[in-house]
Write an enzyme that holds these catalytic residues in place. Sequence first.
Site, PDB file in Angstrom:
ATOM      1  N   TYR A 101       1.428  -0.990   0.054  1.00  0.00           N
ATOM      2  CA  TYR A 101       0.080  -0.042  -0.018  1.00  0.00           C
ATOM      3  C   TYR A 101       0.565   1.011  -0.464  1.00  0.00           C
ATOM      4  O   TYR A 101       2.183   1.288   0.584  1.00  0.00           O
ATOM      5  CB  TYR A 101      -1.377   0.028   1.284  1.00  0.00           C
ATOM      6  CG  TYR A 101      -1.603   1.403   1.207  1.00  0.00           C
ATOM      7  CD1 TYR A 101      -2.611   1.373   1.034  1.00  0.00           C
ATOM      8  CD2 TYR A 101      -1.271   2.222   1.606  1.00  0.00           C
ATOM      9  CE1 TYR A 101      -3.490   2.458   0.793  1.00  0.00           C
ATOM     10  CE2 TYR A 101      -2.138   3.706   2.176  1.00  0.00           C
ATOM     11  CZ  TYR A 101      -2.779   3.743   1.530  1.00  0.00           C
ATOM     12  OH  TYR A 101      -3.694   4.685   1.361  1.00  0.00           O
ATOM     13  N   GLU A 189      -3.488   7.962  -4.270  1.00  0.00           N
ATOM     14  CA  GLU A 189      -3.730   6.108  -3.629  1.00  0.00           C
ATOM     15  C   GLU A 189      -3.035   4.926  -4.954  1.00  0.00           C
ATOM     16  O   GLU A 189      -3.886   5.151  -5.745  1.00  0.00           O
ATOM     17  CB  GLU A 189      -4.585   6.057  -2.455  1.00  0.00           C
ATOM     18  CG  GLU A 189      -4.045   4.573  -2.144  1.00  0.00           C
ATOM     19  CD  GLU A 189      -6.106   4.250  -1.863  1.00  0.00           C
ATOM     20  OE1 GLU A 189      -5.918   3.982  -0.039  1.00  0.00           O
ATOM     21  OE2 GLU A 189      -6.789   4.023  -1.833  1.00  0.00           O
TER      22      GLU A 189
END
Lengths: 378, 288
Positions: A101, A189
Amino acid sequence: MNLHEYQAKQIMREYGLPVQGGRVATKPKDAEKIARDYGNPVMVKAQVHTGGRGKAGGVKYAKTPDEAENYARGILGMRIKNFPVKKVLIAKAVDIKKEYYLSVIMDRDKKSPLIMASREGGMDIEEVARRKPKAIKKLWVDPVYGLLPHQAKEIMLSLFDDGKFALRSANIVEALYRLFTECDAQIAEINPLALDDGGKLWVTDAKVVLDDNALSRHPKLEKLRDPDPGEDKELAAKEAGLSYIPLSGYIGCVVNGAGLAMATMDLIKKYGGEPANFLDIGGSSSPEKVEKALSILLLDKNVRVIFFNIFGGITRCDDVASGVIRATESMKIGLPMVARLTGTNEDEARQILKNSPIIPVQSMSEGAIRAIELAKGN
Amino acid sequence: MSILIDKKTKVCVQGITGRDGSFHTERMIEYGTKVVCGVTPGKGGTTILGIPVYDTVKEAVEREGANTTIIFVPARFATDALLEAGDSGVGLVVCITEGIPVLDISKVLKFYREKGVTLIGPNSPGLISPGESKVGILPSNIFKKGGVGVISRSGTLTYELVSHITNSGLGESTCIGIGGDPLIGLKFIDCLKQFGKDPDTEAILMVGEIGGHDEEDAADFIVHNISKPVVAFVAGKTAPPGKRMGHAGAIISGGSGTAREKIEKFESVGIRVASEPEEVGELLKGIL
């Protein structure tokens, strides 16, 4: 402003991030064609402005072009959390060995951009934060100096045990941060950042949310806007200097100020009614604005009564009253109206509304109660 | 007494010749605020409402001794106006402008920290110390000098609540609109610290709304640092998630920042939360 995954990936590609090939299809047959071009297994992914696409069945792995077509047929036209799917992204599938992530967001607390990275990729970062907060590496960037090279390295060293690989991959953090600042993003993101069998990193899912306040300096990005159903009314309101959000109830609200507009909705709910909308007509209101507000409100056929709640400061009550009168003259309203107008020029406003069918009330709560009663009889 | 501004505050108005700037300058002067100068680039040397206008903030501050500036400059010029204000020697900057990019504000705030300048806003209605001074756009007639300190993320909702305080027979020491944007200068906690020390503030009203978790942080701060009674109101119980409710900072994202969370947090530490605006006056009266 929310971007679709395919738009976010396109921007990321422009910033040099490793995004695998992908194209958008609006028809099942096109999905098949794209999959055939790629000649490899592909992912068929619903393009909607919401999360939870996988769980809803909006993301499928297709081994053949025919499978891609079939999946596209199923996904196009489906609704995910009430968002209709009009486009699918057909992306080359990546053999994923491990998922990471990586994101940059604006942190309200530290008032600076925040980079977050985790080895727990592929799931909701809020979920990771709740369950394993220590699994998230956080690094705040000074907005004036920007991201420093050693900070980018520090992020990647937290993700990978292989130090050389981490240092080599630091350019990914740098590119993402550059995108974040140059596009005025609120969120940029990559989740997951996937490591394939060959030891290469890929952006396999991407999310970018842009700062609405900064769109005026990014006309190219503004063009990426894809309004959701109902959002066209919100945008029309915005054009007119109003802030409007439709809700599911039946009491139409016209209020000055965002906080007061929310408090008005809450009050209607408290007394057993359901607000039809959030509507802030803004600080300095003209009769034209009020007229426009009413015309937008009346597009919602669930509205059974209209409640004006105005606390006059810069907004003049007589301006609002004149707008209401003008609206009743220029269009057929046909609904009961309750008005609470307090503050600047309230006496003048009362005079203007004296011979109109509008029901005056003294307070917010009286107005809410009255509006609910009238809705019942209408 | 009051916090942040009083009778001695000398104010510079940036954007004084604009429509909003000149209108509110007149209101501030009427209220008794010492507006000593204004700035509009290109209009230096002129006067408006008897106030001298300068081309730069630095010159205005040097010549007229302003210690506070208020910004009415349109959003696309506001970032530079903020930076110019921060470099002019004033200690307090109040930014009314709405719609400034968030990344710009993060840079401005960093600059202000280095310079020791305090920012209120952006997207703020300003502040008022009743009977002393007003630096903002709040309607003066609803205020009365008294013992309640008010901190709010909102504009008109604040006026609604203040009118209930005043109608109940109480008054306000200072009322601060901290602004509706996601990144702001003074936050709840910063204002609470000052109200805690102000001898004339007997109780505090906090007006929160959905988005972020400043209310929760403030609740924790109050438990350990504020002995004065605090009452709260939170707007947005019926707000849908993922939607910006007018204010850029008023958004429930990732399931957090809801009104419910904030109300529960306040109540868990013994802060009374009004269930509707009209209750605020009674709640405060019951305490004082």
